[in-house]
Design a protein around this motif. Sequence first.
Motif, PDB file in Angstrom:
ATOM      1  N   PHE A  39       0.827  -1.212   0.000  1.00 45.13           N
ATOM      2  CA  PHE A  39       0.000   0.000   0.000  1.00 45.13           C
ATOM      3  C   PHE A  39       0.861   1.261   0.000  1.00 45.13           C
ATOM      4  O   PHE A  39       0.514   2.261  -0.619  1.00 45.13           O
ATOM      5  N   ILE A  40       2.004   1.192   0.697  1.00 43.55           N
ATOM      6  CA  ILE A  40       2.891   2.359   0.705  1.00 43.55           C
ATOM      7  C   ILE A  40       3.422   2.597  -0.706  1.00 43.55           C
ATOM      8  O   ILE A  40       3.472   3.730  -1.188  1.00 43.55           O
ATOM      9  N   ASP A  53      -3.556   3.299  -2.157  1.00 42.56           N
ATOM     10  CA  ASP A  53      -4.659   2.465  -1.683  1.00 42.56           C
ATOM     11  C   ASP A  53      -5.717   2.223  -2.756  1.00 42.56           C
ATOM     12  O   ASP A  53      -6.866   1.974  -2.469  1.00 42.56           O
ATOM     13  N   GLY A  89      -5.943  -1.702   3.713  1.00 41.55           N
ATOM     14  CA  GLY A  89      -5.525  -0.414   3.185  1.00 41.55           C
ATOM     15  C   GLY A  89      -6.365   0.225   2.108  1.00 41.55           C
ATOM     16  O   GLY A  89      -6.129   1.385   1.795  1.00 41.55           O
ATOM     17  N   ALA A  90      -7.311  -0.484   1.520  1.00 39.56           N
ATOM     18  CA  ALA A  90      -8.002   0.119   0.372  1.00 39.56           C
ATOM     19  C   ALA A  90      -9.114   1.059   0.830  1.00 39.56           C
ATOM     20  O   ALA A  90      -9.392   1.186   2.026  1.00 39.56           O
ATOM     21  N   ASP A  91      -9.713   1.725  -0.134  1.00 41.64           N
ATOM     22  CA  ASP A  91     -10.792   2.640   0.227  1.00 41.64           C
ATOM     23  C   ASP A  91     -12.095   2.268  -0.475  1.00 41.64           C
ATOM     24  O   ASP A  91     -12.957   3.110  -0.679  1.00 41.64           O
TER      25      ASP A  91
END
Lengths: 230, 332, 253
Positions: free
Chosen positions: C110-111, C115, C196-198
Amino acid sequence: MLLQCRNITYRYPHGEALVFNQLNCRLADPGFHGLFGPSGVGKSTLARIIAGEIIGFAGEITRPDNAVMLYSCNTERLPGWSSVGDHLAKVTPASQLPLLRELITAFDLNSCLDSRFSQLSLGQKNRANLTRYLLQDFDLLIMDESLANVDEATRKQIIATIKKMFPDKYFLYISHSVAEVSTFCARILVLRDVLKSPQIIEVAGRDQHGDTAMDRAVLERTMLEIVHAA
Amino acid sequence: MNAAAVRSIFLLCLICLGALLSGCERQSPEPGEEVVYRLKWLYNINTAGDLYGLEHGVFTAHNLKVAVKPGGPERDAIREVELGRAQFGVASADQVIRALAKGAPIVVIAQLFQGNPLQWIYRGGNADYAGPDDLRGKTVGITYGGNDETIMRSLLAKYSIPPSEVNLFSVRYDYTPFYSGEVDLWPIYRNAEGIVIGEKMARAGEKTSFFVPDLLDVRFVANSLITTRKMVEEHPDLVQSFRSALLTAWQEALAPANTEKTIALVHAYDQNTPQEIIAKQLAATRELMLPENGRFGQIDVAAWQQTERIMLEQGVIEAPVHVDKVLLLDGR
Amino acid sequence: MLPKRISQFLIIYFLGLGLLLAIKYCFSLSDYVIPGFTDIENTAADVFGRYLRAVLDTLGVAVIGHLLAIALATVVAIAGRGDNLVGAMIKTAAYNLQAYPIVAVAPIIFILLGDGLPSRLLIAAIICYFPLLLSFIGILTEPVASIEHFYVVTGRMRWQLEVKIRAFENIHKLMTVVTGSATLAMVGTIVAEFIGADSGIGYSLRIALYQSDMAKVLAALFLIGVFNSLYLVSLELLGLVIQKNMGVEPRMN
């Protein structure tokens, strides 16, 4: 002479016991040769050594340069994704296509051409497999139980056809049937237990061609000779 | 499905049921028995007083045998308290109000933080967010579903800032969007990550400040001490004793005279954080926990009521829960 | 096939739900710990549309991630099937890397990738990739001597033919592995969204857990189960069609 094996000594990888000890044999003339012996004595292993599929043995095998020696056996299968006819056509060199048609007729394979290999009877499978090997360029074809599941009459016809169509080629016919090798083979290599010496004894067979009459008494003498040798 | 399979499934269900029932068995501590205290988060500066009570004999001095257990994202102190797996726990006001809305039989016996440590860090050199209007056109980080979302949305509503004028950004544990300038304001716990990030930014030559909703009259109560009403009714002495011990422990942990001791203690449990950072975190924690009137642990009823009102207005709860009824000002 | 899969899932789901409700009422637990039936029903009705879109979003990512993983595992297994240095290196790397917990690696992804969709896809693909790879390597490394012998001794064997023979001969195993890994792809996507996603149902689950809203969690689990079953059934049907077209006797997993 096509092939001579001298002092072949071999043990299986990771195995302790010898399979062959100072074994000698030869194939001097074209035609049908038999390899006979009790189960487990090493017939298939010797055949695969001759064909060059097994290495790591001691001794010497002499054969002409570029000699092609193929090993075939009755457990082989054709791929299942296409029909037998398609497969045979695909593995046949263009120059051999007339031969393919002849073999299909001679081996009675016409009815199987549109079927998948898995749909064939055991005898049909053996015939289809043998056919594709006969279409290749070879000097020696080893037939390890290649007709094991074919009925006696058809087997007789097939062997006769092979002898007729490939008079200049060498065949090494492996079978458990003493009657079979006695009848069809010109010379029979009788492979014996590793403790016996010599490990191979060569016996003259009857080498029947087509429907020629066979003297029953002579055949029985040959069979006895083979059995005693083994 | 054959009979053997049905029997197997039935047996499996029985075993599962047995295991679950044993897990749900409510336990009330007998006098002298160990009580379980479930924290809200992992060991860090926000648990300094809890650890102090454990390690410096405050609980023992109150004749208490306490098992202090760390919290975390997968732990919910309220559930554990209701299920009887813990007798006391730490929860924020929004958690308490949500639980009350669902009928959880819990009460609040002390309010640990007087000011909410949940604030937004921003680059001091780039913009001045002195007032809420300065949020317009900025990218503000929020944790969707988290209490920071409720606080920020409430603040925007209070100051009539349409959400369309603020770019809300979903945040996680990775601070890269803030470091890279993609996000202008990032929600943090001021006395914990706030110090760490502030230090990092300072080392990079950047000044940081904090956007404090409390100062804009959006007061959202943070960590508080909870237990069940049943505990208060059946073991009032134990509740009093624990409350008193914990508040004493926090007082001592935050006392300037014990600074070195507290820093060493927190560092022993949270070795990833250097002692000099813990020292700064401790100073920030003091400001957030010690009330002006000196009554440590006092429950700010008005702030609780405002928290409830915000949650109601934001649709987080559907009906009033009358949170004041579960606030036991002196633990009784 | 479809009714069987769905009914199996529904039986398990409602057994679990019944168990939870039994515990709730046995111990008079609040709706906060275990939501009541009405609460679950109302919440489900409330979030259905939103969660349906989210779970379809997740399923889309899982399917693409799964396809990527299958393609990658096929390529690497082909490269690693040989009994040579490259093959040995690939096999060693595959066995060692698959021991890594992807959940621990996910934050780094994710970094690096942000995301959005790429991170979700990558994590979904990685989570189902290693089981696929190990099975594919196992299958493609194992010679089918009874078929290959002819091609080897007549000099016709090419790597494409070798792969084709081994894949064809193990088509049932391959289909089982592919179907089995589909659930992993779904799980991988949900884990990625959770971490981590949105968007996606994993993200919705995370919010529901933040809000300690078990009713939403149960609603999400229901939709995940239904759509996962649908995906598995689709793969099984696809497997049957492939097997039929290849002339293999179709076999269900």
